[in-house]
Design a protein around this motif. Structure first.
Motif, PDB file in Angstrom:
ATOM      1  N   HIS A  50       0.852  -1.198   0.000  1.00 45.49           N
ATOM      2  CA  HIS A  50       0.000   0.000   0.000  1.00 45.49           C
ATOM      3  C   HIS A  50       0.883   1.241   0.000  1.00 45.49           C
ATOM      4  O   HIS A  50       1.992   1.193   0.556  1.00 45.49           O
ATOM      5  CB  HIS A  50      -0.881   0.035   1.264  1.00 45.49           C
ATOM      6  CG  HIS A  50      -1.537  -1.274   1.588  1.00 45.49           C
ATOM      7  ND1 HIS A  50      -1.055  -2.134   2.561  1.00 45.49           N
ATOM      8  CD2 HIS A  50      -2.612  -1.873   1.041  1.00 45.49           C
ATOM      9  CE1 HIS A  50      -1.821  -3.215   2.605  1.00 45.49           C
ATOM     10  NE2 HIS A  50      -2.776  -3.089   1.695  1.00 45.49           N
ATOM     11  N   ASP A  52       2.548   4.086   1.477  1.00 38.55           N
ATOM     12  CA  ASP A  52       3.042   4.402   2.841  1.00 38.55           C
ATOM     13  C   ASP A  52       3.883   3.270   3.437  1.00 38.55           C
ATOM     14  O   ASP A  52       4.708   3.516   4.304  1.00 38.55           O
ATOM     15  CB  ASP A  52       1.976   4.872   3.853  1.00 38.55           C
ATOM     16  CG  ASP A  52       1.005   3.798   4.371  1.00 38.55           C
ATOM     17  OD1 ASP A  52       1.263   2.619   4.214  1.00 38.55           O
ATOM     18  OD2 ASP A  52      -0.033   4.198   4.946  1.00 38.55           O
ATOM     19  N   ASP A  53       3.685   2.015   2.949  1.00 38.71           N
ATOM     20  CA  ASP A  53       4.496   0.903   3.476  1.00 38.71           C
ATOM     21  C   ASP A  53       5.986   1.164   3.246  1.00 38.71           C
ATOM     22  O   ASP A  53       6.816   0.898   4.117  1.00 38.71           O
ATOM     23  CB  ASP A  53       4.128  -0.428   2.807  1.00 38.71           C
ATOM     24  CG  ASP A  53       2.749  -0.919   3.182  1.00 38.71           C
ATOM     25  OD1 ASP A  53       2.314  -0.651   4.322  1.00 38.71           O
ATOM     26  OD2 ASP A  53       2.100  -1.575   2.339  1.00 38.71           O
ATOM     27  N   HIS A 160       0.380  -7.581   2.794  1.00 42.96           N
ATOM     28  CA  HIS A 160       1.835  -7.485   2.974  1.00 42.96           C
ATOM     29  C   HIS A 160       2.474  -8.845   2.708  1.00 42.96           C
ATOM     30  O   HIS A 160       3.517  -8.938   2.052  1.00 42.96           O
ATOM     31  CB  HIS A 160       2.174  -7.049   4.396  1.00 42.96           C
ATOM     32  CG  HIS A 160       1.863  -5.616   4.676  1.00 42.96           C
ATOM     33  ND1 HIS A 160       2.498  -4.883   5.639  1.00 42.96           N
ATOM     34  CD2 HIS A 160       0.961  -4.766   4.096  1.00 42.96           C
ATOM     35  CE1 HIS A 160       2.019  -3.642   5.655  1.00 42.96           C
ATOM     36  NE2 HIS A 160       1.073  -3.563   4.735  1.00 42.96           N
ATOM     37  N   TRP A 184       3.927  -4.283  10.409  1.00 44.08           N
ATOM     38  CA  TRP A 184       2.973  -4.613  11.481  1.00 44.08           C
ATOM     39  C   TRP A 184       3.555  -5.589  12.496  1.00 44.08           C
ATOM     40  O   TRP A 184       3.002  -5.762  13.573  1.00 44.08           O
ATOM     41  CB  TRP A 184       1.644  -5.114  10.892  1.00 44.08           C
ATOM     42  CG  TRP A 184       0.935  -3.993  10.191  1.00 44.08           C
ATOM     43  CD1 TRP A 184       0.692  -3.887   8.850  1.00 44.08           C
ATOM     44  CD2 TRP A 184       0.439  -2.780  10.782  1.00 44.08           C
ATOM     45  NE1 TRP A 184       0.072  -2.688   8.574  1.00 44.08           N
ATOM     46  CE2 TRP A 184      -0.099  -1.996   9.735  1.00 44.08           C
ATOM     47  CE3 TRP A 184       0.393  -2.278  12.081  1.00 44.08           C
ATOM     48  CZ2 TRP A 184      -0.669  -0.739   9.971  1.00 44.08           C
ATOM     49  CZ3 TRP A 184      -0.175  -1.029  12.305  1.00 44.08           C
ATOM     50  CH2 TRP A 184      -0.698  -0.285  11.258  1.00 44.08           C
TER      51      TRP A 184
HETATM   52 ZN   LIG Z   1       0.310  -1.715   4.199  1.00 40.85          ZN
END
Ligand SMILES: [Zn+2]
Length: 251
Positions: A50, A52-53, A160, A184
């Motif tokens: 996504h 921002d990752d 992810h 995460w």
């Molecule tokens: Zn993400």
């Protein structure tokens, strides 16, 4: 490294808006990882599930490499249009906004315009083979000395993990070095967590300037940092944790 198993049950057991493992738990742990030698990296293909990752996981690394003359090409797999699935907002508008945010963040990190693959957010696993084929075609156009980094295959978020699997597969076929970065994991895991391949972790040596560029890039993701009607996805705690812990990759 051996392919990690999914940790989606671990992430699901610790809802993101409940805060996760506090930053102090990690900073007090003080486990020191060997530094990653980036001398041989000439191009980095930085794959994000996504927008921002790439910044949350390796933004300062990207700034550091760019400063050293390495081409860092960000590839956004999805537009992140399903960030707020229950709010009934216009997903097309959010997709457009998030593409703009990522383009601004890339600029703040000193990187060229990102490539957008526009795979549906939340459905990367369903499109994994197609994604791997597309990444493979892109990687084939780069020479040796190219590295590919993607979200960790055991990160807990299904997108992810699927992005990591697809990129690992494409990198293997293209014969380029593959690295994976966690995001995460810092939320759901705990220090010395047996679900994390700590032995393969390497830290990246960064300067205060690299971290300042990351902070500036982070501020571009307003749609993820603020929200009128409910908690944003990236709470101040999440951002603080990502900023405080430096950046690591798994080999
Ligand atoms: Zn993400």
């Amino acid at each position: 490294m051996t392919e990690p198993t999914s940790n989606s049950a671990r992430l699901a057991a610790r809802p993101i808006d409940e805060g996760g493992t506090p930053v102090e738990a990690w900073t007090q742990w003080r486990r020191d990882f060997a530094a990653l030698d980036v001398e041989d990296c000439r191009t980095l293909f930085l794959v994000a599930a996504h927008p921002d990752d790439e910044t949350l996981g390796l933004g300062a690394t990207a700034a550091m490499l760019s400063r050293r003359g390495v081409t860092v090409q960000v590839v956004a797999v999805t537009d992140g249009e399903a960030a707020y699935p229950d709010d009934g907002g216009d997903r097309k508008e959010l997709a457009k906004l998030r593409r703009h945010e990522l383009a601004d963040a890339a600029k703040a990190l000193g990187l060229p315009t990102p490539v957008f693959l526009r795979i549906p957010d939340g459905e990367v696993a369903r499109h994994e083979r197609r994604l791997s084929a597309r990444l493979g075609v892109m990687l084939a156009g780069f020479d040796r000395g190219t590295w590919c980094a993607a979200t960790w295959r055991g990160d807990g978020h299904p997108d992810h993990e699927a992005t990591g699997r697809a990129a690992a597969d494409a990198a293997k076929r293209a014969g380029v070095r593959f690295l994976e970065y966690p995001i995460w994991m810092w939320h759901w895991a705990i220090p010395d967590d047996p679900a994390v391949p700590w032995h393969g972790a390497r830290r990246i040596e960064l300067t205060p300037g690299d971290l300042a560029a990351k902070a500036e890039a982070m501020r571009c993701f307003a749609s993820q940092l603020e929200r009128g009607d409910g908690p944003p996805l990236l709470t101040p705690e999440v951002v603080e944790r990502q900023m405080a812990l430096g950046e690591i990759v798994f080999l």
